[in-house]
Motif scaffolding. Structure first.
Motif, PDB file in Angstrom:
ATOM      1  N   GLY A   3      -4.339  28.222  17.715  1.00  0.00           N
ATOM      2  CA  GLY A   3      -3.191  29.082  17.450  1.00  0.00           C
ATOM      3  C   GLY A   3      -1.848  28.484  17.817  1.00  0.00           C
ATOM      4  N   THR A   4      -1.839  27.327  18.450  1.00  0.00           N
ATOM      5  CA  THR A   4      -0.567  26.702  18.795  1.00  0.00           C
ATOM      6  C   THR A   4       0.021  25.984  17.578  1.00  0.00           C
ATOM      7  OG1 THR A   4      -1.640  24.671  19.567  1.00  0.00           O
ATOM      8  CG2 THR A   4      -1.203  26.379  21.210  1.00  0.00           C
ATOM      9  N   ILE A   5       1.336  25.922  17.537  1.00  0.00           N
ATOM     10  CA  ILE A   5       2.054  25.251  16.465  1.00  0.00           C
ATOM     11  C   ILE A   5       2.714  24.008  17.045  1.00  0.00           C
ATOM     12  CG2 ILE A   5       3.840  25.444  14.705  1.00  0.00           C
ATOM     13  CD1 ILE A   5       1.490  27.366  14.296  1.00  0.00           C
ATOM     14  N   MET A   6       2.396  22.849  16.491  1.00  0.00           N
ATOM     15  CA  MET A   6       2.942  21.593  16.986  1.00  0.00           C
ATOM     16  C   MET A   6       3.617  20.843  15.849  1.00  0.00           C
ATOM     17  SD  MET A   6       0.176  20.231  19.745  1.00  0.00           S
ATOM     18  CE  MET A   6      -0.413  21.317  21.059  1.00  0.00           C
ATOM     19  N   VAL A  22       5.115  23.059  20.507  1.00  0.00           N
ATOM     20  CA  VAL A  22       5.399  21.671  20.878  1.00  0.00           C
ATOM     21  C   VAL A  22       6.240  21.040  19.775  1.00  0.00           C
ATOM     22  CG1 VAL A  22       4.436  19.364  21.230  1.00  0.00           C
ATOM     23  CG2 VAL A  22       3.333  21.343  22.293  1.00  0.00           C
ATOM     24  N   LEU A  23       7.312  20.374  20.179  1.00  0.00           N
ATOM     25  CA  LEU A  23       8.063  19.513  19.273  1.00  0.00           C
ATOM     26  C   LEU A  23       7.936  18.092  19.793  1.00  0.00           C
ATOM     27  CD1 LEU A  23      10.075  18.761  17.039  1.00  0.00           C
ATOM     28  CD2 LEU A  23      11.927  19.374  18.620  1.00  0.00           C
ATOM     29  N   ALA A  24       7.327  17.224  19.005  1.00  0.00           N
ATOM     30  CA  ALA A  24       7.187  15.822  19.379  1.00  0.00           C
ATOM     31  C   ALA A  24       8.169  15.003  18.557  1.00  0.00           C
ATOM     32  CB  ALA A  24       5.755  15.344  19.136  1.00  0.00           C
ATOM     33  N   ASN A  25       9.222  14.541  19.212  1.00  0.00           N
ATOM     34  CA  ASN A  25      10.220  13.691  18.572  1.00  0.00           C
ATOM     35  C   ASN A  25       9.706  12.252  18.590  1.00  0.00           C
ATOM     36  OD1 ASN A  25      12.322  15.614  17.986  1.00  0.00           O
ATOM     37  ND2 ASN A  25      12.737  15.720  20.176  1.00  0.00           N
ATOM     38  N   ASN A  26       8.923  11.928  17.590  1.00  0.00           N
ATOM     39  CA  ASN A  26       8.227  10.634  17.565  1.00  0.00           C
ATOM     40  C   ASN A  26       8.770   9.692  16.496  1.00  0.00           C
ATOM     41  OD1 ASN A  26       5.788   8.835  18.136  1.00  0.00           O
ATOM     42  ND2 ASN A  26       5.434   9.358  15.983  1.00  0.00           N
ATOM     43  N   ALA A  27       9.582  10.200  15.561  1.00  0.00           N
ATOM     44  CA  ALA A  27      10.071   9.358  14.466  1.00  0.00           C
ATOM     45  C   ALA A  27      11.018   8.294  14.994  1.00  0.00           C
ATOM     46  CB  ALA A  27      10.777  10.215  13.419  1.00  0.00           C
ATOM     47  N   ALA A  74      12.559  30.512  22.702  1.00  0.00           N
ATOM     48  CA  ALA A  74      11.833  31.776  22.559  1.00  0.00           C
ATOM     49  C   ALA A  74      10.329  31.576  22.683  1.00  0.00           C
ATOM     50  CB  ALA A  74      12.168  32.419  21.211  1.00  0.00           C
ATOM     51  N   SER A  75       9.856  30.385  22.335  1.00  0.00           N
ATOM     52  CA  SER A  75       8.427  30.065  22.395  1.00  0.00           C
ATOM     53  C   SER A  75       8.025  29.413  23.707  1.00  0.00           C
ATOM     54  CB  SER A  75       8.062  29.112  21.242  1.00  0.00           C
ATOM     55  OG  SER A  75       8.492  29.596  19.992  1.00  0.00           O
ATOM     56  N   ASP A  76       8.985  29.187  24.608  1.00  0.00           N
ATOM     57  CA  ASP A  76       8.719  28.447  25.851  1.00  0.00           C
ATOM     58  C   ASP A  76       8.026  27.133  25.511  1.00  0.00           C
ATOM     59  OD1 ASP A  76       8.731  27.900  28.555  1.00  0.00           O
ATOM     60  OD2 ASP A  76       6.845  28.939  28.952  1.00  0.00           O
ATOM     61  N   ALA A  77       8.618  26.415  24.574  1.00  0.00           N
ATOM     62  CA  ALA A  77       7.990  25.222  24.010  1.00  0.00           C
ATOM     63  C   ALA A  77       8.091  24.028  24.946  1.00  0.00           C
ATOM     64  CB  ALA A  77       8.634  24.887  22.673  1.00  0.00           C
ATOM     65  N   ARG A  78       7.322  23.014  24.613  1.00  0.00           N
ATOM     66  CA  ARG A  78       7.353  21.720  25.293  1.00  0.00           C
ATOM     67  C   ARG A  78       7.886  20.688  24.291  1.00  0.00           C
ATOM     68  NH1 ARG A  78       1.822  20.432  28.249  1.00  0.00           N
ATOM     69  NH2 ARG A  78       2.462  22.317  29.349  1.00  0.00           N
ATOM     70  N   VAL A  79       8.839  19.871  24.721  1.00  0.00           N
ATOM     71  CA  VAL A  79       9.438  18.858  23.853  1.00  0.00           C
ATOM     72  C   VAL A  79       9.102  17.481  24.413  1.00  0.00           C
ATOM     73  CG1 VAL A  79      11.560  17.961  22.833  1.00  0.00           C
ATOM     74  CG2 VAL A  79      11.308  20.433  23.237  1.00  0.00           C
ATOM     75  N   ILE A  80       8.540  16.644  23.561  1.00  0.00           N
ATOM     76  CA  ILE A  80       8.092  15.306  23.969  1.00  0.00           C
ATOM     77  C   ILE A  80       8.801  14.281  23.085  1.00  0.00           C
ATOM     78  CG2 ILE A  80       6.084  13.802  24.256  1.00  0.00           C
ATOM     79  CD1 ILE A  80       4.478  16.618  24.090  1.00  0.00           C
ATOM     80  N   THR A  81       9.422  13.306  23.707  1.00  0.00           N
ATOM     81  CA  THR A  81      10.225  12.333  22.972  1.00  0.00           C
ATOM     82  C   THR A  81       9.695  10.929  23.246  1.00  0.00           C
ATOM     83  OG1 THR A  81      12.157  13.788  23.139  1.00  0.00           O
ATOM     84  CG2 THR A  81      12.555  11.472  22.575  1.00  0.00           C
ATOM     85  N   THR A  82       9.412  10.197  22.183  1.00  0.00           N
ATOM     86  CA  THR A  82       8.865   8.853  22.314  1.00  0.00           C
ATOM     87  C   THR A  82       9.955   7.862  22.696  1.00  0.00           C
ATOM     88  OG1 THR A  82       7.186   9.358  20.650  1.00  0.00           O
ATOM     89  CG2 THR A  82       7.565   7.033  21.158  1.00  0.00           C
ATOM     90  N   SER A  83       9.690   7.081  23.725  1.00  0.00           N
ATOM     91  CA  SER A  83      10.621   6.055  24.172  1.00  0.00           C
ATOM     92  C   SER A  83       9.891   4.715  24.171  1.00  0.00           C
ATOM     93  CB  SER A  83      11.167   6.404  25.560  1.00  0.00           C
ATOM     94  OG  SER A  83      12.113   5.447  25.978  1.00  0.00           O
ATOM     95  N   LEU A 119       1.127  11.059  24.302  1.00  0.00           N
ATOM     96  CA  LEU A 119       1.608  12.208  23.545  1.00  0.00           C
ATOM     97  C   LEU A 119       0.584  13.333  23.545  1.00  0.00           C
ATOM     98  CD1 LEU A 119       3.461  13.729  21.668  1.00  0.00           C
ATOM     99  CD2 LEU A 119       2.768  12.213  19.800  1.00  0.00           C
ATOM    100  N   ILE A 120      -0.675  12.984  23.350  1.00  0.00           N
ATOM    101  CA  ILE A 120      -1.742  13.987  23.353  1.00  0.00           C
ATOM    102  C   ILE A 120      -1.843  14.656  24.713  1.00  0.00           C
ATOM    103  CG2 ILE A 120      -4.243  14.302  23.122  1.00  0.00           C
ATOM    104  CD1 ILE A 120      -4.103  11.808  21.185  1.00  0.00           C
ATOM    105  N   PHE A 121      -1.751  13.867  25.784  1.00  0.00           N
ATOM    106  CA  PHE A 121      -1.799  14.407  27.141  1.00  0.00           C
ATOM    107  C   PHE A 121      -0.642  15.369  27.394  1.00  0.00           C
ATOM    108  CE2 PHE A 121       0.124  13.811  31.389  1.00  0.00           C
ATOM    109  CZ  PHE A 121      -0.812  14.495  32.148  1.00  0.00           C
ATOM    110  N   LEU A 122       0.573  14.958  27.046  1.00  0.00           N
ATOM    111  CA  LEU A 122       1.738  15.797  27.319  1.00  0.00           C
ATOM    112  C   LEU A 122       1.748  17.056  26.456  1.00  0.00           C
ATOM    113  CD1 LEU A 122       4.387  12.972  27.708  1.00  0.00           C
ATOM    114  CD2 LEU A 122       3.573  14.503  29.515  1.00  0.00           C
ATOM    115  N   ALA A 123       1.248  16.947  25.227  1.00  0.00           N
ATOM    116  CA  ALA A 123       1.207  18.110  24.351  1.00  0.00           C
ATOM    117  C   ALA A 123       0.052  19.044  24.670  1.00  0.00           C
ATOM    118  CB  ALA A 123       1.103  17.657  22.897  1.00  0.00           C
TER     119      ALA A 123
END
Length: 277
Positions: free
Chosen positions: A7-10, A82-87, A125-134, A225-229
Motif C-alpha cells: 500500500g505504500t507509494i514510492m 517515499v521520494l527517491a531523488n535518484n536521477a 501530509a504523508s509524513d514521507a521519507r526523501v532519499i537523495t543519491t549522492s 536506497l532499498i534500506f532507507l526506503a
C-alpha cells in the motif's frame, strides 16, 4: 527492521535502468507501488511493466517537464510515502540547458530540488521519507556558492561539476530535513557497473580490467536506497549521509558547516524563482 510496504507509494526518479531499476524491482517485490520516473520512454515503460507500477516520463534537462511530472504525480497519488531523488548523470562536456543552467547542475541537483519543492505539501501530509543519491566523489568537490553555474570552474572533463552537484545533494538532504521535519537522507551507492560509464573511456577501461573486484552490480548499489526506503526506522539523525549502508559516511568537510546547506537552499530558491520557504 524492515516495514510492511503493502500500500505504500514510492516515487523513484532515474528508475529506467541501473540502481533505480534495481531498487524499483526490489521494493515492488515487497508490496510497494512504484512510480517509475525516467527519460527514455521504452525503458521506463518496460520497467514499470516489470514492477507493476506506473511510468512517468521526464527529461530533467527541461524544467517544464519536471513541473509537468510534479503535476502528474499529484494528480495520480493522494499520498507519497517515499521520494527517491535518484536521477542524474555525468556530463563530460560543458553545456547549457534550455532553461539557461549548466546541464550537470540542473540534471543532478536543480531538477530534484524543484521536484521536491513542488511535491512538498503532499510529502509533508504523508509524513514521507526523501532519499537523495549522492557519491563519494564529493571528497573532490570545490563548491563556490557564488558560482553555482560553474562559470569560473575548471571543467576537468566533468569531474569537478559531478563532485560539486553530488555535494549539493548531501547539503540539500540535510537542509530539507531541518526545514521541513521530513525524514531526509542521502547516500553513496558505491562504484556501480551501469550505463553511467558509457561515455567515459577511463571508467570503461576500469570496469573491464577490475570490474568484478572493484565495481558493484546495480543490485548491490541499490542496497542503500532499498534500506532507507524500506526500513521501519532509520537509526541515524535526520539529514545523515550514508556510504552504502553505513551512516555518517566520509564526505566533503563543507557538509559539516550548518551555514552552507542554508545558504545553498536560499540561493537555489532564487535561481529557480521559488518563493522563500
Amino acid at each position: 527492521m524492515t516495514r510492511d510496504l503493502a500500500g505504500t507509494i514510492m516515487v523513484i526518479t532515474g528508475a529506467s535502468s541501473g540502481v533505480g531499476q534495481a531498487a524499483a524491482v526490489a521494493l515492488a517485490s515487497r508490496g510497494a507501488e512504484v512510480a517509475v520516473v525516467g527519460r527514455n520512454p521504452e525503458r521506463t515503460r518496460a520497467v514499470a511493466a516489470q514492477v507493476g507500477g506506473t511510468a512517468f516520463l521526464a527529461d530533467f534537462t527541461r524544467l517544464d517537464e519536471v513541473r509537468a511530472l510534479a503535476d502528474a504525480l499529484l494528480a495520480r497519488y493522494d499520498r507519497i510515502d517515499v521520494l527517491a531523488n535518484n536521477a542524474g548523470g555525468f556530463f563530460s562536456r560543458r553545456s547549457t540547458t534550455v532553461d539557461g543552467f549548466d546541464t550537470a547542475q540542473q540534471s543532478n541537483y536543480l531538477a530534484s530540488f524543484l521536484l521536491t519543492r513542488l511535491l512538498l505539501d503532499r510529502l509533508q501530509a504523508s509524513d514521507a521519507r526523501v532519499i537523495t543519491t549522492s557519491s563519494n566523489a564529493t571528497l573532490w568537490a570545490k563548491l563556490d556558492l557564488n558560482d553555482l553555474q560553474f562559470a569560473n570552474e575548471r571543467w576537468l572533463g566533468g569531474w569537478r561539476a559531478y563532485a560539486n552537484t553530488k555535494l549539493e545533494n548531501i547539503l540539500f538532504a540535510k537542509e530539507l530535513g531541518r526545514r521541513t521535519g521530513l525524514q531526509s537522507y542521502s547516500y553513496h551507492p558505491g562504484e556501480v557497473r551501469s550505463g553511467f560509464s558509457a561515455g567515459l573511456p577511463l571508467m570503461r577501461f576500469g570496469e573491464a580490467v577490475a570490474g568484478r573486484f572493484f565495481f558493484s552490480t546495480p543490485e548491490q548499489g541499490a542496497e542503500g536506497l532499498i534500506f532507507l526506503a524500506g526500513s521501519e526506522h532509520v537509526d541515524a539523525a535526520n539529514g545523515t549521509y550514508f556510504s552504502r549502508l553505513t551512516p555518517n559516511g566520509r564526505a566533503n568537510k563543507m557538509a559539516d558547516d550548518p551555514r552552507v546547506p542554508r545558504d545553498l537552499w536560499e540561493r537555489t530558491e532564487r535561481l529557480l524563482g521559488l518563493s522563500s520557504s
